[in-house]
Design an enzyme around this catalytic site. Structure first.
Site, short mmCIF file in Angstrom:
data_model
loop_
_atom_site.label_atom_id
_atom_site.label_comp_id
_atom_site.label_asym_id
_atom_site.label_seq_id
_atom_site.Cartn_x
_atom_site.Cartn_y
_atom_site.Cartn_z
CB THR A 95 -0.92 0.01 1.24
OG1 THR A 95 -0.11 -0.18 2.42
CG2 THR A 95 -1.97 -1.06 1.17
CB THR A 131 0.14 -0.52 6.83
OG1 THR A 131 0.98 -1.41 7.56
CG2 THR A 131 -0.13 0.72 7.67
CG LEU A 163 7.19 -7.98 9.47
CD1 LEU A 163 8.41 -7.43 8.74
CD2 LEU A 163 6.88 -9.37 8.93
N GLY A 266 19.83 10.42 15.05
CA GLY A 266 20.66 10.25 13.86
C GLY A 266 19.99 10.83 12.64
CB CYS A 273 6.67 0.99 7.33
SG CYS A 273 6.55 -0.66 6.64
C1 UDX Z 1 8.65 -0.17 11.09
C2 UDX Z 1 7.99 -0.54 12.43
O1 UDX Z 1 8.99 -0.65 13.45
C3 UDX Z 1 7.25 -1.85 12.30
O2 UDX Z 1 6.60 -2.19 13.52
C4 UDX Z 1 6.26 -1.73 11.19
O3 UDX Z 1 5.60 -2.96 11.00
C5 UDX Z 1 6.92 -1.31 9.91
O4 UDX Z 1 7.65 -0.10 10.11
P1 UDX Z 1 10.85 -0.92 9.84
O5 UDX Z 1 10.50 0.08 8.78
O6 UDX Z 1 11.30 -2.28 9.41
O7 UDX Z 1 9.60 -1.16 10.81
O8 UDX Z 1 12.03 -0.30 10.70
P2 UDX Z 1 12.33 0.30 12.15
O9 UDX Z 1 13.31 -0.59 12.78
O10 UDX Z 1 11.13 0.68 12.91
O11 UDX Z 1 13.11 1.62 11.68
C6 UDX Z 1 12.48 2.59 10.85
C7 UDX Z 1 13.43 3.70 10.54
O12 UDX Z 1 13.68 4.48 11.71
C8 UDX Z 1 14.81 3.27 10.05
O13 UDX Z 1 15.21 4.14 9.01
C9 UDX Z 1 15.71 3.41 11.27
O14 UDX Z 1 17.05 3.67 10.90
C10 UDX Z 1 15.07 4.61 11.96
N1 UDX Z 1 15.25 4.63 13.42
C11 UDX Z 1 14.73 3.64 14.19
C12 UDX Z 1 15.92 5.69 14.02
O15 UDX Z 1 16.38 6.61 13.33
N2 UDX Z 1 16.05 5.72 15.39
C13 UDX Z 1 15.54 4.74 16.17
O16 UDX Z 1 15.69 4.84 17.39
C14 UDX Z 1 14.86 3.66 15.57
#
Ligand code: UDX
Length: 461
Positions: A95, A131, A163, A266, A273
């Site tokens: 989506t 989603t 996930l 950062g 997502c």
């Molecule tokens: C996310 C949600 O965590 C998950 O529950 C949902 O189903 C899909 O979207 P994901 O996109 O795989 O999952 O990654 P995530 O680990 O949440 O990180 C997302 C982004 O945020 C990344 O670019 C990561 O580098 C950044 N991030 C994450 C930060 O900059 N700081 C953090 O503390 C955590």
């Protein structure tokens, strides 16, 4: 691990074999279900049938291969085969953000329901996992009811997936919670059967209506994005106030009401997502007439995008005030480590922007090189971290792969033209890099004591 009572279990189809669908299919096969994965892409289905994962996800390929070998997991491009096979159809299609708008593009979902619906001539539960904007499930339930030949035995449910890429297997097998948006006790009972193993292991199961289930997912992603942008907003303040956001983050995280997760400052969030989900949430809230309730997400998005601009500014500063004629080595282009996903990757965005500003940019990533090359052929692609930084005036750490955290600053120092590094993920031990003569900057951290640093902004006296 296959359960002994697998023969009596309901048969599952998974429609859409991206990250979510493939992980779901392989994990349910691992739990003992017979699973058929369906996708409209013949190339993807052929790869999966050969046991090859079309993307990088730690631990998933062995599970895929074990599922195929057990005979419980198979793949097809045929919706007719899916309709004939499945008792529960999990819809896992994408989506994405709609072209030129904030709203979600639901065309893959409606196409899936339109293709499957007329073929559903036996009792089943169609369960959305994608989603979606709240209200989508009700719309699809109506659409399905108009299409299926046996309306009274085919029902729609919504079961969002939480996930994280890079942790897909553990998040699917051991979810934090299972949310089941259902229209009847029968729908709930079927999903309880599917998730019997994690429920037995103590994972919370929350049965709710369709709208709440859809909203749980969107709200969770909005909260995570807000938390990340909150700490990145604090990083902006720290930069102005000469304070240290890493210590600030650690101190905040010790408060159990706040917690440490999603509080890593950062370069900000990217991926398939969080960025598109908060934008789709804003668009949907506006349609619902409650735009002010989530207008803060505009700021969350803005803070996130400003981190990328700040990264470019810091790199330019270390390049001596201009990128013209400079060489920049980039470590990491995936949106996060342990992933080859470059969708809305802050790292790739920064690399491409700096190239656009006149630098010669050489990048290296342990997994995302082929995707990045296709998206940005103008960049130079190196075969290793050392090759990426060879001759660099400035080195940028943009995705915190373990390989880069462990990199030897002395060895990389021998390759670069100047020992200047910006740590975009606050992942490096700055003291170690400075001890090796690097001029080391990071987002949200005070200016280093430059005494003893051999690196200097390129062109500096
Ligand atoms: C996310 C949600 O965590 C998950 O529950 C949902 O189903 C899909 O979207 P994901 O996109 O795989 O999952 O990654 P995530 O680990 O949440 O990180 C997302 C982004 O945020 C990344 O670019 C990561 O580098 C950044 N991030 C994450 C930060 O900059 N700081 C953090 O503390 C955590």
């Amino acid at each position: 691990m296959a359960s002994p009572h697998s023969a009596t279990r309901r048969r599952i189809t998974v429609l859409g074999t991206g990250y979510l669908g493939t992980a779901h299919a392989a994990c349910l096969a691992d739990l003992g279900f017979e699973v058929l994965g369906v996708d409209v892409s013949p190339a993807r289905i052929e790869a999966l049938t050969r046991g090859e994962l079309p993307f990088y996800e730690p631990g998933l390929e062995p599970l895929l291969q074990a599922g195929l070998a057990s005979g419980r997991l198979s793949f097809s491009t045929s919706y007719a085969a899916a309709a004939a096979f499945g008792d529960v159809h999990f819809v896992c299609v994408g989506t994405p953000q709609r072209e030129g708008a904030y709203a979600a593009d639901l065309s893959q979902l409606t196409a899936c329901i339109d293709a499957l619906g007329p073929l559903l001539d036996r009792p089943c539960l169609v369960t959305g996992k994608s989603t979606v904007p709240v209200g989508t499930a009700a719309m699809l339930a109506g659409r399905l009811a108009a299409l299926v030949p046996t309306a009274d035995t085919c029902e729609l449910a919504w079961n969002p997936e939480f996930l994280r890429e890079g942790h897909a297997v553990q998040d699917t097998l051991r979810p934090d919670r299972i949310v089941a948006g259902v229209q009847s006790g029968r729908g709930e009972a079927i999903l309880r059967e599917v998730y019997a193993d994690p429920i037995a292991a103590g994972r919370p199961f929350l049965a709710t209506d369709l709208a709440t289930a859809e909203l749980v997912k969107v709200a969770a992603n909005a909260f995570l994005a807000t938390k990340i942008s909150f700490i990145n907003a604090m990083a902006e303040v720290c930069e102005a106030a000469h304070a240290d956001v890493m210590t600030l983050s650690e101190a905040l995280g010790h408060d159990p009401r706040i917690g440490r997760a999603a509080l890593r400052p950062g370069l900000g969030f990217g991926g398939g997502c969080l960025p598109k989900d908060i934008r789709a949430f804003m668009a949907r809230a506006e349609e619902l007439g409650v735009e002010p309730a989530v207008s803060f997400l505009r700021e969350v998005d803005g803070i996130n995008m400003r981190r990328r601009a700040r990264m470019v500014d810091l790199a330019r500063e270390l390049a001596g005030g201009s990128f013209e004629g400079r060489t920049v080595g980039v470590l990491g282009v995936a949106f996060k480590p342990d992933s080859d996903d470059i969708r809305d990757s802050p790292a790739l965005d920064v690399a491409a922007t700096i190239h656009g500003l006149g630098a010669s940019v050489s990048v290296y990533d342990p997994a995302a090189m082929s995707h990045a090359r296709r998206a940005h052929p103008e960049l130079a692609f190196a075969c290793s971290a050392t090759e990426a930084v060879t001759g660099a005036d400035v080195t940028l750490l943009l995705t915190e792969w373990q390989e880069f955290r462990d990199a030897d600053p002395e060895k990389l120092g021998e390759a670069v033209a100047r020992r200047n590094i910006v740590d975009g993920r606050n992942a490096l031990d700055a003291a170690r890099w400075r001890a090796a003569g690097w001029h080391c900057r990071a987002l949200g951290r005070p200016l280093p004591d430059r005494r003893g640093a051999k690196g200097r902004p390129a062109g500096a006296a």
